[in-house]
Design an enzyme around this catalytic site. Structure first.
Site: not given
Length: 139
Positions: A46-48
């Protein structure tokens, strides 16, 4: 460091350029993760940016979680440092009870980081809460 202390530091710094520099500096002070911890099991979804979180249990009493983290992005590393300041070396129950969203808002981060970073921040929060919940269940 408490939320109050972090908020006071942020207020003292004034403009957001200084606050970003402070975040980057906090990130640089993080203890490094081992090469083994830079793996899929520790990766936060869920993190870029690439983000990894790990923890050790300190038996106590009371039992506490010592958290560690790393990222390939400087500001994200600073956000990890803020999260770890608020959650590391606390009991699983303290971590689960902490209103990190409120802390995020008090620091002014809610309106000064991009939507992608905000989503990543909350993905990190969720991962930390999952670690705390798993450890609380084994108490």
């Amino acid at each position: 460091m408490t939320v109050d202390e972090l908020a006071e530091t942020f207020e003292f710094l004034g403009d957001w350029e200084e606050r970003y520099r402070y975040l980057i500096e906090l990130g640089r002070k993080l203890a490094p993760l081992s090469e083994d911890e830079h793996d899929e099991a520790h990766k936060v979804r869920g993190c870029m940016s690439q983000v990894w979180l790990a923890h050790d249990v300190r038996p106590g009493p009371p039992k506490t979680l010592h958290l560690r983290g790393d990222s390939d992005a400087h500001i994200v590393k600073g956000l990890i440092a803020v999260l770890l300041e608020l959650t590391s070396d606390r009991t699983p129950q303290e971590i689960l009870a902490l209103d990190i969203g409120n802390a995020f808002e008090r620091l002014g981060l809610e309106s000064h980081i991009s939507m992608n970073r905000r989503n990543g921040f909350y993905a990190m929060v969720e991962r930390i809460k999952q670690m705390a919940a798993a450890e609380a269940a084994t108490a």
